[in-house]
Design an enzyme around this catalytic site. Structure first.
Site, PDB file in Angstrom:
ATOM      1  N   LYS A  22       0.840  -1.202   0.000  1.00  0.00           N
ATOM      2  CA  LYS A  22       0.000   0.000   0.000  1.00  0.00           C
ATOM      3  C   LYS A  22       0.873   1.250   0.000  1.00  0.00           C
ATOM      4  O   LYS A  22       0.681   2.160  -0.799  1.00  0.00           O
ATOM      5  CB  LYS A  22      -0.904   0.001   1.240  1.00  0.00           C
ATOM      6  CG  LYS A  22      -1.584   1.333   1.487  1.00  0.00           C
ATOM      7  CD  LYS A  22      -2.460   1.327   2.712  1.00  0.00           C
ATOM      8  CE  LYS A  22      -1.794   1.780   3.976  1.00  0.00           C
ATOM      9  NZ  LYS A  22      -1.468   3.211   4.048  1.00  0.00           N
ATOM     10  N   ASN A  23       1.854   1.287   0.887  1.00  0.00           N
ATOM     11  CA  ASN A  23       2.641   2.520   1.038  1.00  0.00           C
ATOM     12  C   ASN A  23       3.606   2.763  -0.119  1.00  0.00           C
ATOM     13  O   ASN A  23       4.089   3.879  -0.290  1.00  0.00           O
ATOM     14  CB  ASN A  23       3.408   2.512   2.364  1.00  0.00           C
ATOM     15  CG  ASN A  23       2.479   2.769   3.544  1.00  0.00           C
ATOM     16  OD1 ASN A  23       1.295   3.033   3.352  1.00  0.00           O
ATOM     17  ND2 ASN A  23       3.006   2.694   4.746  1.00  0.00           N
ATOM     18  N   CYS A 117      -4.827  13.335  12.982  1.00  0.00           N
ATOM     19  CA  CYS A 117      -5.382  11.998  12.801  1.00  0.00           C
ATOM     20  C   CYS A 117      -5.188  11.269  14.115  1.00  0.00           C
ATOM     21  O   CYS A 117      -4.562  11.783  15.034  1.00  0.00           O
ATOM     22  CB  CYS A 117      -4.737  11.277  11.640  1.00  0.00           C
ATOM     23  SG  CYS A 117      -3.098  10.723  11.991  1.00  0.00           S
ATOM     24  N   ARG A 122       0.736  15.085  13.067  1.00  0.00           N
ATOM     25  CA  ARG A 122       1.293  14.864  11.737  1.00  0.00           C
ATOM     26  C   ARG A 122       1.313  16.114  10.855  1.00  0.00           C
ATOM     27  O   ARG A 122       0.585  16.209   9.858  1.00  0.00           O
ATOM     28  CB  ARG A 122       0.553  13.728  11.032  1.00  0.00           C
ATOM     29  CG  ARG A 122       0.669  12.440  11.777  1.00  0.00           C
ATOM     30  CD  ARG A 122      -0.047  11.314  11.096  1.00  0.00           C
ATOM     31  NE  ARG A 122       0.787  10.586  10.156  1.00  0.00           N
ATOM     32  CZ  ARG A 122       0.383   9.514   9.483  1.00  0.00           C
ATOM     33  NH1 ARG A 122      -0.829   9.056   9.643  1.00  0.00           N
ATOM     34  NH2 ARG A 122       1.183   8.904   8.652  1.00  0.00           N
ATOM     35  N   ASP A 305       4.860   1.123  12.105  1.00  0.00           N
ATOM     36  CA  ASP A 305       3.651   0.464  11.602  1.00  0.00           C
ATOM     37  C   ASP A 305       3.527  -0.987  12.065  1.00  0.00           C
ATOM     38  O   ASP A 305       2.528  -1.647  11.763  1.00  0.00           O
ATOM     39  CB  ASP A 305       3.616   0.509  10.063  1.00  0.00           C
ATOM     40  CG  ASP A 305       3.257   1.891   9.540  1.00  0.00           C
ATOM     41  OD1 ASP A 305       2.880   2.754  10.338  1.00  0.00           O
ATOM     42  OD2 ASP A 305       3.355   2.089   8.307  1.00  0.00           O
ATOM     43  N   ARG A 397      -8.651   0.129   5.091  1.00  0.00           N
ATOM     44  CA  ARG A 397      -7.799   1.118   4.410  1.00  0.00           C
ATOM     45  C   ARG A 397      -6.509   0.469   3.919  1.00  0.00           C
ATOM     46  O   ARG A 397      -5.921   0.933   2.945  1.00  0.00           O
ATOM     47  CB  ARG A 397      -7.414   2.244   5.384  1.00  0.00           C
ATOM     48  CG  ARG A 397      -8.470   3.291   5.553  1.00  0.00           C
ATOM     49  CD  ARG A 397      -7.889   4.493   6.263  1.00  0.00           C
ATOM     50  NE  ARG A 397      -6.583   4.800   5.719  1.00  0.00           N
ATOM     51  CZ  ARG A 397      -5.540   5.224   6.431  1.00  0.00           C
ATOM     52  NH1 ARG A 397      -5.642   5.424   7.708  1.00  0.00           N
ATOM     53  NH2 ARG A 397      -4.385   5.470   5.842  1.00  0.00           N
TER      54      ARG A 397
HETATM   55  C1  UD1 Z   1       4.542   7.090   6.173  1.00  0.00           C
HETATM   56  C2  UD1 Z   1       3.651   5.874   6.059  1.00  0.00           C
HETATM   57  C3  UD1 Z   1       3.113   5.482   7.430  1.00  0.00           C
HETATM   58  C4  UD1 Z   1       4.241   5.292   8.405  1.00  0.00           C
HETATM   59  C5  UD1 Z   1       5.161   6.504   8.428  1.00  0.00           C
HETATM   60  C6  UD1 Z   1       6.408   6.311   9.273  1.00  0.00           C
HETATM   61  C7  UD1 Z   1       2.703   6.095   3.848  1.00  0.00           C
HETATM   62  C8  UD1 Z   1       1.489   6.349   3.017  1.00  0.00           C
HETATM   63  N1  UD1 Z   1       2.544   6.189   5.170  1.00  0.00           N
HETATM   64  O1  UD1 Z   1       3.717   8.152   6.664  1.00  0.00           O
HETATM   65  O2  UD1 Z   1       2.378   4.261   7.279  1.00  0.00           O
HETATM   66  O3  UD1 Z   1       3.718   5.115   9.720  1.00  0.00           O
HETATM   67  O4  UD1 Z   1       5.609   6.809   7.083  1.00  0.00           O
HETATM   68  O5  UD1 Z   1       7.134   5.216   8.852  1.00  0.00           O
HETATM   69  O6  UD1 Z   1       3.754   5.753   3.330  1.00  0.00           O
HETATM   70  N2  UD1 Z   1       6.494  14.973  10.345  1.00  0.00           N
HETATM   71  C9  UD1 Z   1       6.597  16.312  10.616  1.00  0.00           C
HETATM   72  N3  UD1 Z   1       6.509  17.185   9.566  1.00  0.00           N
HETATM   73  C10 UD1 Z   1       6.332  16.787   8.286  1.00  0.00           C
HETATM   74  C11 UD1 Z   1       6.248  15.411   8.017  1.00  0.00           C
HETATM   75  C12 UD1 Z   1       6.325  14.513   9.064  1.00  0.00           C
HETATM   76  O7  UD1 Z   1       6.760  16.720  11.753  1.00  0.00           O
HETATM   77  O8  UD1 Z   1       6.261  17.636   7.387  1.00  0.00           O
HETATM   78  C13 UD1 Z   1       6.556  14.001  11.458  1.00  0.00           C
HETATM   79  C14 UD1 Z   1       5.248  13.234  11.615  1.00  0.00           C
HETATM   80  O9  UD1 Z   1       4.326  13.967  12.379  1.00  0.00           O
HETATM   81  C15 UD1 Z   1       5.708  11.980  12.309  1.00  0.00           C
HETATM   82  C16 UD1 Z   1       7.084  11.734  11.703  1.00  0.00           C
HETATM   83  O10 UD1 Z   1       7.496  12.984  11.150  1.00  0.00           O
HETATM   84  O11 UD1 Z   1       5.827  12.194  13.686  1.00  0.00           O
HETATM   85  C17 UD1 Z   1       7.115  10.666  10.616  1.00  0.00           C
HETATM   86  O12 UD1 Z   1       6.248  11.015   9.584  1.00  0.00           O
HETATM   87  P1  UD1 Z   1       6.472  10.607   8.053  1.00  0.00           P
HETATM   88  O13 UD1 Z   1       7.722   9.807   7.901  1.00  0.00           O
HETATM   89  O14 UD1 Z   1       6.305  11.826   7.232  1.00  0.00           O
HETATM   90  O15 UD1 Z   1       5.236   9.662   7.831  1.00  0.00           O
HETATM   91  P2  UD1 Z   1       4.238   9.652   6.608  1.00  0.00           P
HETATM   92  O16 UD1 Z   1       4.984   9.848   5.331  1.00  0.00           O
HETATM   93  O17 UD1 Z   1       3.072  10.498   6.894  1.00  0.00           O
END
Ligand code: UD1
Length: 422
Positions: A22-23, A117, A122, A305, A397
């Site tokens: 999925k990711n 969420c 996030r 995850d 999902r």
């Molecule tokens: C992706 C995965 C999700 C997984 C996560 C961490 C997908 C669709 N989803 O989510 O399943 O749990 O990686 O492995 O691939 N953060 C910030 N600012 C930002 C972006 C992120 O502070 O602009 C923080 C987030 O709040 C979180 C951390 O960084 O605490 C990790 O987030 P991120 O690696 O961005 O996760 P996703 O890409 O949303």
């Protein structure tokens, strides 16, 4: 609303296939926005996040279809809209990945901010400051981010944290920028490599995906692609844990040890036997499970995850384990539900201490997010009597045919409409 009903106590046996990731699939769908040519993504799992993404692409003017041999075809010849509306982004944060490709190709994007969420606030600040470094002007109003740039300009982009989504968004945006972009402190997850491989097949020049420094030489245009998505490492890990928690003996076809580096040593430490062979992993538990500590971390560390699933495993392991969640601030919502099933877990900030109990007892529990919901299904597999997991739309999902896969391994799991008595 449906629920999943599990009669616990059966050891899983047999072979189970892992679906496409999925990711990894989601960013590939958004990469189709970078080109007017035909793109084919093969092996996408049939889960709700895919349907949501395809709907979003259609709303933007892309033609979407099924090629009849496991491939989704997306053709974004012209884009009627460069907007990702709130009603879709709120259900799936990954739709924020439309931002980079849209602004890079068309010079404009308007994407709803994902908001909070269940697992934490996030934010998207890392995505936005990276795009600003590439020369986009960013405005935020009325819950939307609007990005504009006549053409993005390559630049060094140091990330404050190796965010998976920000790395993907920026890598896609930089493929069409003028000049060289260097993403520093980039995420190293396998999904990043899969996306880079696809972008390279489209004509992009990318070096270093899978390391902390990714270099992208921008090109004027990109072509289409035909790509098979990698197997879902989180589903693979979940199925491995399902086998382990029931003391079963299962071959997980498609599980890739190189994608499960954070999980496998922890399972072995806990007493799970793992043997890599014939394109998968054989899982068994020779002599009971013992407690293991862990801390979640970006790849190649232990994946956040799989934290909830591993916690379910620890609830009946011998001894006390401490699990630290370092990626998301609110990812212990499954704990109170596990406690209702008889688990002994105490939370202190971002750490949870799990003391193994002799058995769990079936209960009515509620799913709160995708991974929490599957952790309750896993707990139900070993609990005595009946467990009912409600709000399973979270599960839908991200997991394809989970009940079917578990049933084929000998579990007693079925989906029933809410309100009906099992
Ligand atoms: C992706 C995965 C999700 C997984 C996560 C961490 C997908 C669709 N989803 O989510 O399943 O749990 O990686 O492995 O691939 N953060 C910030 N600012 C930002 C972006 C992120 O502070 O602009 C923080 C987030 O709040 C979180 C951390 O960084 O605490 C990790 O987030 P991120 O690696 O961005 O996760 P996703 O890409 O949303």
């Amino acid at each position: 609303m449906e629920k999943i009903v599990i009669e616990g106590g059966r050891a899983l046996r047999g072979e189970v296939p892992v679906s496409g990731s999925k990711n990894a699939g989601l960013p590939l769908l958004f990469a189709t926005l970078l080109t007017s040519e035909r793109c084919v993504v093969r092996g996408l799992p049939h889960v709700r996040d895919m349907t949501t993404s395809l709907r979003l692409l259609e709303q933007m003017g892309a033609r979407v279809g099924d090629d009849g041999s496991n491939g989704m075809v997306v053709e974004a010849r012209t884009l009627a809209s460069t907007e990702a509306p709130y009603d879709l982004v709120k259900t799936m944060r990954a739709s924020f990945l439309a931002l980079g490709p849209l602004v890079a190709r068309t010079g404009h994007a308007r994407v709803s901010t994902p908001g909070g969420c269940a697992i934490g606030s996030r934010p998207v600040d890392i995505h936005l400051s990276g795009l600003e470094r590439l020369g986009a002007s960013i405005r935020q109003s009325h819950g939307y981010v609007e990005a504009e740039a006549s053409r993005l300009q390559g630049a060094p982009v140091p990330l404050e944290f190796p965010s998976v989504g920000a790395t993907e968004n920026l890598m896609m945006a930089a493929t069409l920028a003028r000049g060289t972009t260097t993403i520093e402190n980039a995420a190293r997850e396998p999904e990043i490599i899969d996306l880079a491989d696809t972008l390279i097949a489209m004509g992009a020049t990318i070096d270093g995906a899978g390391t902390s420094t990714i270099t992208i030489e921008g090109v004027r245009e990109l072509g289409g692609f035909d790509h098979v998505v990698i197997p879902d490492r989180i589903e693979a890990g979940t199925l491995i844990i399902a086998a382990a928690i029931t003391g079963g003996d299962v071959f997980v076809r498609g599980a890739r040890p190189d994608h499960l580096q954070g999980l496998l040593p922890k399972l072995e430490e806990a007493g799970v036997s793992l043997e890599a062979r014939d394109g998968g992993l054989a899982v068994s538990v020779p002599a009971g499970l013992k407690a293991v500590d862990l801390r979640t971390a970006p790849f190649p560390g232990f994946p956040t995850d799989l934290q909830a699933q591993f916690m379910a495993l620890m609830t009946t392991a011998r001894g006390r384990s401490v699990m630290i969640e370092s990626i998301f601030e609110n990812r212990f919502m499954h704990v109170q539900e596990l406690v209702r099933m008889g688990a002994d877990i105490k939370i202190d900030g971002n750490s949870a201490a799990v003391r193994g109990v002799s058995h769990l007892s079936g209960a009515q529990v509620m799913a709160t997010d995708l991974r929490a919901s599957v952790c309750l299904v896993l707990a139900g597999l070993v609990a005595s009597n009946t467990t009912e997991v409600s709000r399973v739309y979270h599960l839908d999902r991200g997991y394809e045919r989970l009940e079917e896969k578990l049933t084929a391994l000998g579990a007693c799991v079925r989906r029933v409409p809410a309100g009906s008595t099992p």
